[in-house]
Design a protein around this motif. Sequence first.
Motif, PDB file in Angstrom:
ATOM      1  N   ILE A  23     -14.824  -5.705 -14.739  1.00 51.09           N
ATOM      2  CA  ILE A  23     -14.357  -7.103 -14.706  1.00 51.09           C
ATOM      3  C   ILE A  23     -13.885  -7.546 -16.087  1.00 51.09           C
ATOM      4  N   VAL A  24     -14.651  -7.181 -17.131  1.00 45.17           N
ATOM      5  CA  VAL A  24     -14.281  -7.553 -18.503  1.00 45.17           C
ATOM      6  C   VAL A  24     -12.929  -6.952 -18.876  1.00 45.17           C
ATOM      7  N   LEU A  25     -12.707  -5.685 -18.550  1.00 46.35           N
ATOM      8  CA  LEU A  25     -11.426  -5.040 -18.873  1.00 46.35           C
ATOM      9  C   LEU A  25     -10.261  -5.711 -18.152  1.00 46.35           C
ATOM     10  N   CYS A  26     -10.474  -6.078 -16.894  1.00 49.14           N
ATOM     11  CA  CYS A  26      -9.413  -6.764 -16.139  1.00 49.14           C
ATOM     12  C   CYS A  26      -9.095  -8.129 -16.754  1.00 49.14           C
ATOM     13  N   VAL A  67       1.797  -9.834  -7.816  1.00 48.47           N
ATOM     14  CA  VAL A  67       1.653 -10.037  -6.366  1.00 48.47           C
ATOM     15  C   VAL A  67       0.246  -9.652  -5.897  1.00 48.47           C
ATOM     16  N   TRP A  68      -0.323  -8.571  -6.437  1.00 46.67           N
ATOM     17  CA  TRP A  68      -1.578  -8.040  -5.929  1.00 46.67           C
ATOM     18  C   TRP A  68      -2.776  -8.932  -6.207  1.00 46.67           C
ATOM     19  N   PRO A  69      -2.991  -9.397  -7.447  1.00 49.62           N
ATOM     20  CA  PRO A  69      -4.131 -10.316  -7.631  1.00 49.62           C
ATOM     21  C   PRO A  69      -3.975 -11.610  -6.847  1.00 49.62           C
ATOM     22  N   ILE A  70      -2.732 -12.104  -6.740  1.00 49.51           N
ATOM     23  CA  ILE A  70      -2.508 -13.338  -5.971  1.00 49.51           C
ATOM     24  C   ILE A  70      -2.807 -13.085  -4.488  1.00 49.51           C
ATOM     25  N   ALA A  71      -2.335 -11.936  -3.983  1.00 50.74           N
ATOM     26  CA  ALA A  71      -2.582 -11.591  -2.575  1.00 50.74           C
ATOM     27  C   ALA A  71      -4.076 -11.451  -2.314  1.00 50.74           C
ATOM     28  N   VAL A  87      -6.009  -2.687 -17.029  1.00 48.95           N
ATOM     29  CA  VAL A  87      -6.264  -3.024 -15.623  1.00 48.95           C
ATOM     30  C   VAL A  87      -6.615  -1.768 -14.834  1.00 48.95           C
ATOM     31  N   SER A  88      -5.882  -0.679 -15.080  1.00 47.41           N
ATOM     32  CA  SER A  88      -6.127   0.561 -14.334  1.00 47.41           C
ATOM     33  C   SER A  88      -7.522   1.115 -14.612  1.00 47.41           C
ATOM     34  N   ILE A  89      -7.973   1.024 -15.873  1.00 49.85           N
ATOM     35  CA  ILE A  89      -9.324   1.498 -16.207  1.00 49.85           C
ATOM     36  C   ILE A  89     -10.373   0.605 -15.547  1.00 49.85           C
ATOM     37  N   GLY A  90     -10.151  -0.721 -15.643  1.00 46.80           N
ATOM     38  CA  GLY A  90     -11.088  -1.660 -15.032  1.00 46.80           C
ATOM     39  C   GLY A  90     -11.187  -1.475 -13.530  1.00 46.80           C
ATOM     40  N   VAL A  91     -10.047  -1.326 -12.875  1.00 49.28           N
ATOM     41  CA  VAL A  91     -10.024  -1.150 -11.418  1.00 49.28           C
ATOM     42  C   VAL A  91     -10.661   0.190 -11.035  1.00 49.28           C
ATOM     43  N   TYR A  92     -10.438   1.220 -11.855  1.00 49.57           N
ATOM     44  CA  TYR A  92     -11.069   2.523 -11.601  1.00 49.57           C
ATOM     45  C   TYR A  92     -12.588   2.371 -11.545  1.00 49.57           C
ATOM     46  N   LEU A  93     -13.152   1.663 -12.516  1.00 47.25           N
ATOM     47  CA  LEU A  93     -14.602   1.464 -12.545  1.00 47.25           C
ATOM     48  C   LEU A  93     -15.072   0.659 -11.340  1.00 47.25           C
ATOM     49  N   LEU A  94     -14.328  -0.403 -11.004  1.00 49.78           N
ATOM     50  CA  LEU A  94     -14.715  -1.266  -9.888  1.00 49.78           C
ATOM     51  C   LEU A  94     -14.641  -0.535  -8.553  1.00 49.78           C
ATOM     52  N   VAL A  95     -13.571   0.221  -8.348  1.00 50.93           N
ATOM     53  CA  VAL A  95     -13.392   0.914  -7.070  1.00 50.93           C
ATOM     54  C   VAL A  95     -14.406   2.047  -6.918  1.00 50.93           C
ATOM     55  N   SER A  96     -14.593   2.848  -7.976  1.00 50.65           N
ATOM     56  CA  SER A  96     -15.504   3.992  -7.877  1.00 50.65           C
ATOM     57  C   SER A  96     -16.939   3.554  -7.606  1.00 50.65           C
ATOM     58  N   ALA A 146     -10.621   6.211  -6.573  1.00 54.45           N
ATOM     59  CA  ALA A 146     -10.411   5.249  -7.661  1.00 54.45           C
ATOM     60  C   ALA A 146      -9.259   5.694  -8.557  1.00 54.45           C
ATOM     61  N   LEU A 147      -9.141   7.010  -8.787  1.00 51.80           N
ATOM     62  CA  LEU A 147      -8.038   7.537  -9.591  1.00 51.80           C
ATOM     63  C   LEU A 147      -6.702   7.284  -8.898  1.00 51.80           C
ATOM     64  N   GLY A 148      -6.687   7.424  -7.577  1.00 52.60           N
ATOM     65  CA  GLY A 148      -5.466   7.146  -6.827  1.00 52.60           C
ATOM     66  C   GLY A 148      -5.024   5.701  -6.982  1.00 52.60           C
ATOM     67  N   VAL A 149      -5.982   4.769  -6.935  1.00 49.44           N
ATOM     68  CA  VAL A 149      -5.658   3.350  -7.122  1.00 49.44           C
ATOM     69  C   VAL A 149      -5.123   3.122  -8.534  1.00 49.44           C
ATOM     70  N   SER A 150      -5.746   3.765  -9.529  1.00 50.68           N
ATOM     71  CA  SER A 150      -5.297   3.619 -10.913  1.00 50.68           C
ATOM     72  C   SER A 150      -3.884   4.164 -11.109  1.00 50.68           C
ATOM     73  N   LEU A 151      -3.573   5.268 -10.426  1.00 53.44           N
ATOM     74  CA  LEU A 151      -2.216   5.830 -10.515  1.00 53.44           C
ATOM     75  C   LEU A 151      -1.172   4.847  -9.995  1.00 53.44           C
TER      76      LEU A 151
END
Length: 336
Positions: free
Chosen positions: A213-216, A315-319, A247-256, A114-119
């Motif tokens: 989700i809320v953070l995103c 690009v990423w959310p649309i993809a 977004v990075s914090i939100g995605v970190y929580l979602l991925v982990s 998850a940290l890698g995705v956030s980076l």
Amino acid sequence: MILADKITDLRKKNGWSQEELANQLGVSRQAVSKWESASSIPDLDKIVKMSIIFGVSTDYLLKDSLEERRDTEEILECNTAELGMDDEKGIRMISMETANVYLDLLRNISSRIALGVSLCILSPIMLIGLTGVSDKKEGMILSAEAAVGIGMTILLLMVAVAVAVFIIYGRKIEIYDFLEKEPIELAYGVKGLVEKEKLGYEAVHSRKLVLGIVLCILSAVPIMVLAVSDKNEMLTILGVNLCLILVSIGVYLLVSTGIVYGGFQKLLEEGDYTRSQKIENKRNDVIGKIYWCSATAIYLGWSFITMEWEKTWIVWPIAGVFYGAVVGISSVIRKH
């Protein structure tokens, strides 16, 4: 109840201590303690002995859904049948040890992946920020060329670290890839244990899911507020960077949490990992590889050509949204 709970319950019903039960089975008290804490499971011969001692069938001990039965002849018949039972052909058997090792591994690596995705999400922050303090005008801290050079160096370093994380921890987990693609069968007692651990994780998963989700969703607020409140370019850049941080914090929580919860679903063959879905996923593998490689090429091409990293991340959310549509259309075409 799982096997561990049933042993504890039956022992207490008979008024025995762990040591007394251990003596009857010819094992140590520590062995009984481990069985009751679900950290290990007894051998089949010990399960047969327990079924006779407790006056229940091995079906009752081993299968989570069966009610207690006390008929001696029925018990002996069940024991005989189970001792000669073969594994279903073509289906992998998952032992208690394998399930425990797999779940422990997911808990250990989920935060790192998850940290890698956030980076990756945070990587353009310095580039965006430095271009804000550089300008064609005189008197700025950095020239535009220096800002781009430093920003791109930091971006590539962060992406390189993230890629290294994905490779290192991806290799650790790749031996369990079959859980996503092949039908599996859990050994006796494993299903109940996994279901119990999943139930205990539900509250944590729900909190992380909601917060992520809320953070995103809220990540767009800084851009809108700062861009509308003032036409100052620096405030707009600040808004973009705050957006990326949220977004990075939100995605970190979602991925982990998604990695850990997904592990439970894979072992239980639930959600996206039912046997029918596994067949569908195999068919979508090629489509997925082509699609995401194309999305990455578009993102990098657009970003390097325009150097508008604060915009190209869209690009990423649309993809992600369109990927679901592509897979759905592919499934419909195959069915017809």
